[in-house]
Design an enzyme around this catalytic site. Structure first.
Site, mmCIF file in Angstrom:
data_model
loop_
_atom_site.group_PDB
_atom_site.id
_atom_site.type_symbol
_atom_site.label_atom_id
_atom_site.label_comp_id
_atom_site.label_asym_id
_atom_site.label_seq_id
_atom_site.Cartn_x
_atom_site.Cartn_y
_atom_site.Cartn_z
ATOM 1 N N GLU A 37 0.830 -1.205 0.000
ATOM 2 C CA GLU A 37 0.000 0.000 0.000
ATOM 3 C C GLU A 37 0.870 1.262 0.000
ATOM 4 O O GLU A 37 0.516 2.272 -0.603
ATOM 5 C CB GLU A 37 -0.921 0.011 1.223
ATOM 6 C CG GLU A 37 -1.977 -1.078 1.232
ATOM 7 C CD GLU A 37 -1.436 -2.442 1.660
ATOM 8 O OE1 GLU A 37 -2.190 -3.419 1.551
ATOM 9 O OE2 GLU A 37 -0.262 -2.539 2.100
ATOM 10 N N PRO A 63 12.483 -12.043 0.742
ATOM 11 C CA PRO A 63 11.293 -12.538 1.448
ATOM 12 C C PRO A 63 10.385 -11.389 1.875
ATOM 13 O O PRO A 63 10.841 -10.279 2.131
ATOM 14 C CB PRO A 63 11.875 -13.252 2.677
ATOM 15 C CG PRO A 63 13.315 -13.508 2.329
ATOM 16 C CD PRO A 63 13.717 -12.364 1.453
ATOM 17 N N ARG A 64 9.098 -11.681 1.965
ATOM 18 C CA ARG A 64 8.104 -10.652 2.305
ATOM 19 C C ARG A 64 8.275 -10.143 3.734
ATOM 20 O O ARG A 64 8.132 -8.964 4.009
ATOM 21 C CB ARG A 64 6.693 -11.244 2.119
ATOM 22 C CG ARG A 64 5.556 -10.265 2.413
ATOM 23 C CD ARG A 64 5.462 -9.205 1.363
ATOM 24 N NE ARG A 64 4.342 -8.294 1.583
ATOM 25 C CZ ARG A 64 4.068 -7.274 0.792
ATOM 26 N NH1 ARG A 64 4.817 -7.033 -0.254
ATOM 27 N NH2 ARG A 64 3.050 -6.484 1.042
#
Length: 426
Positions: free
Chosen positions: A61, A273-274
């Site tokens: 976002e 990685p997230r």
């Protein structure tokens, strides 16, 4: 209209759990104390009163709102950004807490959604308006902003069928919440219908597309990537980036890629990685697979024999994408998945591959799928095969890129539509 009693009672009961979760993810006690201060008060002093307040959940976002936030900072408006995740806040700070934006910009955590906390927060910061990005809806936040006469806009809004069903089950909460918004600006027609069915005012709800399409790579990251290519002698390397991956994607993808990495020494895989709390786990995984691995967090560079580079840093995604010739976007092979934003690699002309579980970005991805602008794979083995093909077959990569760029160009312009609506409240 005040929020239901049961919602506030539930919040009160889970508050201790919330604190323990913050403690668990904090790297040290100072970080824990700081986040508690921002979540539960007394809040940080306001750098600027009457700022445009953007609430963004996490990295995705924040990236989506980037061109909008940039626009208002450049125009000389103060901006306050609140996040709910550590990664989101790190991303916001890396983008805007720098020259020339620094004096006008502040990023803090969103307070817990208790009426008294939210009210104190709004009274302390006195924002000009509240701009909620995508689907980040908090009942007390909207209710208190309404009571204190702060205009409330939901922008770049998306709502999957699954999420709409969830909101529908608690209509006593979701209906007044949506009716408390001054504007609902949605990405597509399907989402508009869902929001209206749930209670949004049709007269103040409209489709304006996704600002994600108005994305551009920050020039300093592109320049930094060119410098790293030189410094780390990457000119002869073929580079795949795996971004926003979740468990068990890294395990499966690295296992599937291992034969290619062994047979082709020029091949390199950068893994982003997230979630930062999984960095050590992913490193251990690569080591277990006996793949030569270096880590960004240790200041290590890519060596001639490096097979895996673990990009365990925050706010550098654009840098790794700018280095790559093919990209896999994660959160799309795991179950249930949902996917992540594919527009960042595409904005950098990087051929993009993702798994079949991309329902969080359904409308956007489907548009690219329709013109063969991205590759959808069923499993990790197919992902490895397709990524390797894109490196070996420049014609295939070029065709994928050309189709993807057509969609990008067709959809730009949403940013301007958002600005027109927001400006009415300035």
């Amino acid at each position: 209209m005040a929020t239901p009693f049961w919602y506030n009672a539930a919040l009160f009961l889970i508050k201790p759990l919330y604190r323990s979760r913050i403690k668990k993810r904090a790297d040290n006690d100072a970080q824990y104390q700081q986040e508690c201060l921002e979540r539960f008060g007394p809040f940080q002093p306001a750098k600027n009163l009457n700022a445009i307040w953007f609430h963004v959940v996490s990295v995705g976002e924040t990236n989506a709102a980037q061109p909008l936030i940039e626009h208002y900072l450049k125009a000389g408006h103060a901006v306050l950004v609140t996040n709910t995740t550590k990664t989101g806040q790190a991303r916001a700070k890396s983008l805007f807490l720098k020259v020339p934006y620094e004096p006008l910009f502040q990023a803090v955590y969103l307070p817990a959604d208790q009426a008294s906390l939210v009210r104190r927060f709004i009274q302390k910061y006195q924002p000009k308006m509240l701009v909620l990005v995508e689907t980040e809806l908090w009942p007390n936040l909207i209710d208190q902003a309404q009571q204190l006469n702060v205009p409330r806009l939901l922008i770049n809004a998306r709502l999957s069928e699954k999420s709409a069903k969830g909101y529908g089950k608690v209509s006593s909460l979701s209906r007044p919440m949506l009716q408390g918004l001054n504007q609902v600006l949605v990405q597509d027609q399907a989402a508009l219908s869902r929001f209206i069915d749930l209670g949004a005012d049709p007269a103040h709800s409209q489709v304006v597309g996704s600002i994600k399409f108005d994305i551009h790579a920050p020039a300093h990251f592109v320049g930094k990537a060119a410098q790293l290519k030189q410094d780390w002698a990457l000119a002869g390397r073929k580079i795949i980036t795996m971004v926003s991956t979740h468990a068990p994607e890294e395990q499966k993808l690295l296992t599937a890629l291992k034969p290619y990495l062994q047979q082709h020494p020029e091949l390199l895989c950068i893994v982003v990685p997230r979630h930062p709390e999984r960095f050590d786990e992913v490193f251990a995984m690569a080591e277990k697979l006996e793949l030569s691995t270096q880590r960004r967090s240790l200041g290590q560079s890519i060596q001639r024999d490096t097979q895996i580079y673990l990009a365990d840093s925050m706010g550098e995604l654009w840098l790794w994408l700018a280095l790559s010739q093919a990209c896999f976007v994660g959160g799309s092979l795991n179950e249930p998945g949902g996917g992540h934003n594919i527009l960042e690699p595409i904005a950098l002309y990087v051929p993009t591959v993702l798994g079949k579980n991309y329902f969080n970005f359904q409308t956007i991805v489907d548009e690219f799928v329709a013109v063969n602008g991205v590759e959808i794979v069923q499993d990790a083995e197919q992902a490895a095969q397709v990524l390797f093909e894109l490196l070996e077959n420049p014609q295939k990569a070029q065709a994928l890129n050309a189709a993807a760029q057509q969609i990008m160009q067709k959809n730009t312009g949403s940013l301007q539509k958002h600005i027109q609506v927001i400006d009415q409240y300035l």
